[in-house]
Design a protein around this motif. Sequence first.
Motif, PDB file in Angstrom:
ATOM      1  N   LEU A  59      10.007  -3.577   2.602  1.00 53.21           N
ATOM      2  CA  LEU A  59      10.201  -2.528   3.609  1.00 53.21           C
ATOM      3  C   LEU A  59      11.429  -1.680   3.287  1.00 53.21           C
ATOM      4  CD1 LEU A  59       9.418  -4.515   6.886  1.00 53.21           C
ATOM      5  CD2 LEU A  59       7.962  -2.814   5.756  1.00 53.21           C
ATOM      6  N   ALA A  60      12.472  -2.326   2.804  1.00 47.16           N
ATOM      7  CA  ALA A  60      13.694  -1.581   2.481  1.00 47.16           C
ATOM      8  C   ALA A  60      13.464  -0.590   1.342  1.00 47.16           C
ATOM      9  CB  ALA A  60      14.807  -2.569   2.088  1.00 47.16           C
ATOM     10  N   LEU A  61      12.572  -0.925   0.409  1.00 47.18           N
ATOM     11  CA  LEU A  61      12.251  -0.013  -0.687  1.00 47.18           C
ATOM     12  C   LEU A  61      11.680   1.308  -0.178  1.00 47.18           C
ATOM     13  CD1 LEU A  61      10.579  -2.406  -3.300  1.00 47.18           C
ATOM     14  CD2 LEU A  61      12.754  -1.205  -3.560  1.00 47.18           C
ATOM     15  N   LEU A  62      11.059   1.294   0.979  1.00 45.49           N
ATOM     16  CA  LEU A  62      10.460   2.499   1.555  1.00 45.49           C
ATOM     17  C   LEU A  62      11.515   3.426   2.150  1.00 45.49           C
ATOM     18  CD1 LEU A  62       7.444   0.817   3.400  1.00 45.49           C
ATOM     19  CD2 LEU A  62       7.415   1.980   1.181  1.00 45.49           C
ATOM     20  N   TRP A  63      12.736   2.901   2.364  1.00 45.68           N
ATOM     21  CA  TRP A  63      13.752   3.681   3.068  1.00 45.68           C
ATOM     22  C   TRP A  63      14.950   4.036   2.203  1.00 45.68           C
ATOM     23  CZ3 TRP A  63      12.175   5.525   7.555  1.00 45.68           C
ATOM     24  CH2 TRP A  63      11.143   4.863   8.231  1.00 45.68           C
ATOM     25  N   VAL A  64      15.156   3.340   1.118  1.00 45.74           N
ATOM     26  CA  VAL A  64      16.354   3.616   0.288  1.00 45.74           C
ATOM     27  C   VAL A  64      16.033   4.643  -0.799  1.00 45.74           C
ATOM     28  CG1 VAL A  64      17.382   1.373   0.714  1.00 45.74           C
ATOM     29  CG2 VAL A  64      15.849   1.644  -1.242  1.00 45.74           C
TER      30      VAL A  64
ATOM     31  N   VAL B 182       0.838  -1.202   0.000  1.00 50.42           N
ATOM     32  CA  VAL B 182       0.000   0.000   0.000  1.00 50.42           C
ATOM     33  C   VAL B 182       0.874   1.253   0.000  1.00 50.42           C
ATOM     34  CG1 VAL B 182      -1.614   1.377   1.374  1.00 50.42           C
ATOM     35  CG2 VAL B 182      -1.988  -1.075   1.106  1.00 50.42           C
ATOM     36  N   SER B 183       1.933   1.256   0.803  1.00 51.77           N
ATOM     37  CA  SER B 183       2.824   2.417   0.886  1.00 51.77           C
ATOM     38  C   SER B 183       3.564   2.657  -0.424  1.00 51.77           C
ATOM     39  CB  SER B 183       3.840   2.215   2.016  1.00 51.77           C
ATOM     40  OG  SER B 183       3.195   2.112   3.270  1.00 51.77           O
ATOM     41  N   LEU B 184       3.815   1.600  -1.174  1.00 55.57           N
ATOM     42  CA  LEU B 184       4.502   1.736  -2.458  1.00 55.57           C
ATOM     43  C   LEU B 184       3.557   2.093  -3.602  1.00 55.57           C
ATOM     44  CD1 LEU B 184       6.851  -1.379  -2.210  1.00 55.57           C
ATOM     45  CD2 LEU B 184       7.595   0.999  -2.184  1.00 55.57           C
ATOM     46  N   SER B 185       2.258   2.035  -3.346  1.00 61.44           N
ATOM     47  CA  SER B 185       1.260   2.211  -4.402  1.00 61.44           C
ATOM     48  C   SER B 185       1.184   3.633  -4.949  1.00 61.44           C
ATOM     49  CB  SER B 185      -0.126   1.785  -3.902  1.00 61.44           C
ATOM     50  OG  SER B 185      -0.143   0.399  -3.630  1.00 61.44           O
ATOM     51  N   GLN B 186       1.885   4.571  -4.306  1.00 63.02           N
ATOM     52  CA  GLN B 186       1.937   5.933  -4.822  1.00 63.02           C
ATOM     53  C   GLN B 186       2.825   6.030  -6.059  1.00 63.02           C
ATOM     54  OE1 GLN B 186       4.227   8.588  -2.237  1.00 63.02           O
ATOM     55  NE2 GLN B 186       4.958   6.776  -1.125  1.00 63.02           N
TER      56      GLN B 186
ATOM     57  N   SER C 254       4.329   4.984  -9.867  1.00 65.36           N
ATOM     58  CA  SER C 254       3.664   4.724 -11.146  1.00 65.36           C
ATOM     59  C   SER C 254       3.428   3.225 -11.291  1.00 65.36           C
ATOM     60  CB  SER C 254       4.517   5.227 -12.305  1.00 65.36           C
ATOM     61  OG  SER C 254       5.675   4.426 -12.460  1.00 65.36           O
ATOM     62  N   PRO C 255       2.393   2.836 -12.017  1.00 67.14           N
ATOM     63  CA  PRO C 255       2.060   1.407 -12.149  1.00 67.14           C
ATOM     64  C   PRO C 255       3.225   0.544 -12.628  1.00 67.14           C
ATOM     65  CG  PRO C 255       0.249   2.730 -12.957  1.00 67.14           C
ATOM     66  CD  PRO C 255       1.373   3.683 -12.675  1.00 67.14           C
ATOM     67  N   TRP C 256       3.993   1.036 -13.596  1.00 71.55           N
ATOM     68  CA  TRP C 256       5.076   0.222 -14.136  1.00 71.55           C
ATOM     69  C   TRP C 256       6.213   0.058 -13.136  1.00 71.55           C
ATOM     70  CZ3 TRP C 256       4.294  -3.128 -17.616  1.00 71.55           C
ATOM     71  CH2 TRP C 256       3.384  -2.882 -18.652  1.00 71.55           C
ATOM     72  N   VAL C 257       6.516   1.128 -12.395  1.00 74.13           N
ATOM     73  CA  VAL C 257       7.554   1.032 -11.366  1.00 74.13           C
ATOM     74  C   VAL C 257       7.096   0.080 -10.263  1.00 74.13           C
ATOM     75  CG1 VAL C 257       8.810   2.301  -9.578  1.00 74.13           C
ATOM     76  CG2 VAL C 257       8.489   3.320 -11.844  1.00 74.13           C
ATOM     77  N   LEU C 258       5.843   0.211  -9.848  1.00 65.65           N
ATOM     78  CA  LEU C 258       5.295  -0.670  -8.821  1.00 65.65           C
ATOM     79  C   LEU C 258       5.321  -2.117  -9.281  1.00 65.65           C
ATOM     80  CD1 LEU C 258       3.908  -1.016  -6.090  1.00 65.65           C
ATOM     81  CD2 LEU C 258       1.709  -0.630  -7.238  1.00 65.65           C
ATOM     82  N   PHE C 259       4.951  -2.347 -10.533  1.00 62.26           N
ATOM     83  CA  PHE C 259       4.974  -3.706 -11.091  1.00 62.26           C
ATOM     84  C   PHE C 259       6.382  -4.296 -10.991  1.00 62.26           C
ATOM     85  CE2 PHE C 259       5.639  -6.681 -14.596  1.00 62.26           C
ATOM     86  CZ  PHE C 259       4.563  -7.545 -14.440  1.00 62.26           C
ATOM     87  N   GLY C 260       7.388  -3.492 -11.324  1.00 58.59           N
ATOM     88  CA  GLY C 260       8.765  -3.962 -11.258  1.00 58.59           C
ATOM     89  C   GLY C 260       9.194  -4.280  -9.846  1.00 58.59           C
ATOM     90  N   PHE C 261       8.853  -3.396  -8.894  1.00 55.25           N
ATOM     91  CA  PHE C 261       9.241  -3.608  -7.496  1.00 55.25           C
ATOM     92  C   PHE C 261       8.571  -4.850  -6.904  1.00 55.25           C
ATOM     93  CE2 PHE C 261      10.424   1.083  -6.428  1.00 55.25           C
ATOM     94  CZ  PHE C 261      11.616   0.904  -7.104  1.00 55.25           C
ATOM     95  N   LEU C 262       7.283  -5.015  -7.184  1.00 53.64           N
ATOM     96  CA  LEU C 262       6.569  -6.173  -6.639  1.00 53.64           C
ATOM     97  C   LEU C 262       7.098  -7.475  -7.238  1.00 53.64           C
ATOM     98  CD1 LEU C 262       2.845  -4.950  -6.469  1.00 53.64           C
ATOM     99  CD2 LEU C 262       4.638  -4.854  -4.725  1.00 53.64           C
ATOM    100  N   SER C 263       7.474  -7.434  -8.495  1.00 54.47           N
ATOM    101  CA  SER C 263       8.075  -8.617  -9.118  1.00 54.47           C
ATOM    102  C   SER C 263       9.439  -8.910  -8.499  1.00 54.47           C
ATOM    103  CB  SER C 263       8.228  -8.407 -10.626  1.00 54.47           C
ATOM    104  OG  SER C 263       6.978  -8.188 -11.248  1.00 54.47           O
ATOM    105  N   CYS C 264      10.196  -7.835  -8.220  1.00 52.44           N
ATOM    106  CA  CYS C 264      11.531  -7.983  -7.638  1.00 52.44           C
ATOM    107  C   CYS C 264      11.492  -8.599  -6.248  1.00 52.44           C
ATOM    108  CB  CYS C 264      12.220  -6.620  -7.559  1.00 52.44           C
ATOM    109  SG  CYS C 264      12.830  -5.984  -9.136  1.00 52.44           S
TER     110      CYS C 264
END
Length: 252
Positions: free
Chosen positions: A247-252, A131-135, A137-147
């Motif tokens: 969680l680390a994506l929220l801080w780096v 939810v915190s990462l949902s801000q 863009s869709p493509w960036v979020l798609f990449g992060f969730l896949s990662c």
Amino acid sequence: MTLTMFWATVQFITRLPVPSRWAEGADFQQYGRGVPAFPIVGLMVGMLAAGVSLAISQSGGGIFIGALGYVFALTLLTGGFHLDGLADTCDGIFSARQRERMLEIMRDSRLGTYGGLALIFCVITKTLAVVSLSQLSPWVLFGFLSCACVAGRTAMVLVMYGQRYARQGDGMGNIYIGKISRLQAATTLVIGCLLVGILGGRQALAALAITFVAIYALAGYFRHHLGGQTGDTLGAAEEMGELIFLLALLWV
């Protein structure tokens, strides 16, 4: 690693529909040879789950339902395989008993208090992280969730290489723990880093580095309390790897 071993690995650690003939002939005791495929399998699972999440949120379901869709899809795609390991590990370690008793508790199929709390914590925290990462863009979020799924399965190698099996006799974890070579471990880490770098860029690579450090420390924690690793601790490492990466994506 042969194509047969790749499909055997997919069949073993996911619930993706793999035709039996594709994995026919793969020796179960040689499944350690399929470890370098873990990041690729993670990518397959991650992209499917991320696609479900974005499809829900972009079609009017909202970011909260989309995040829940991601976590639910991961559970379905893996059959809760790694979540079960997380629950069993927490039941055993947090029982504060002697090593042998901890291992007995981990074998018990019944869910205990600590295992239940671990599942609740993991699912809720992972959902809120998405939810915190949902801000984004869709493509960036798609990449992060896949990662995240690539990161979790890549980090598992740190709980396998150079470790010892904590139990006497055979077990599912015994085909991996202490059985993979330095080349297999290095190949797995390199493939994982390449996939994460391509999909998520520098931010994702920084999060992956944090994940590696945390899972390596977790492996030491398991070894201290259990005298080694088990199949359950491998599952726990995968789940914690995904969670720590998000969680680390929220801080780096």
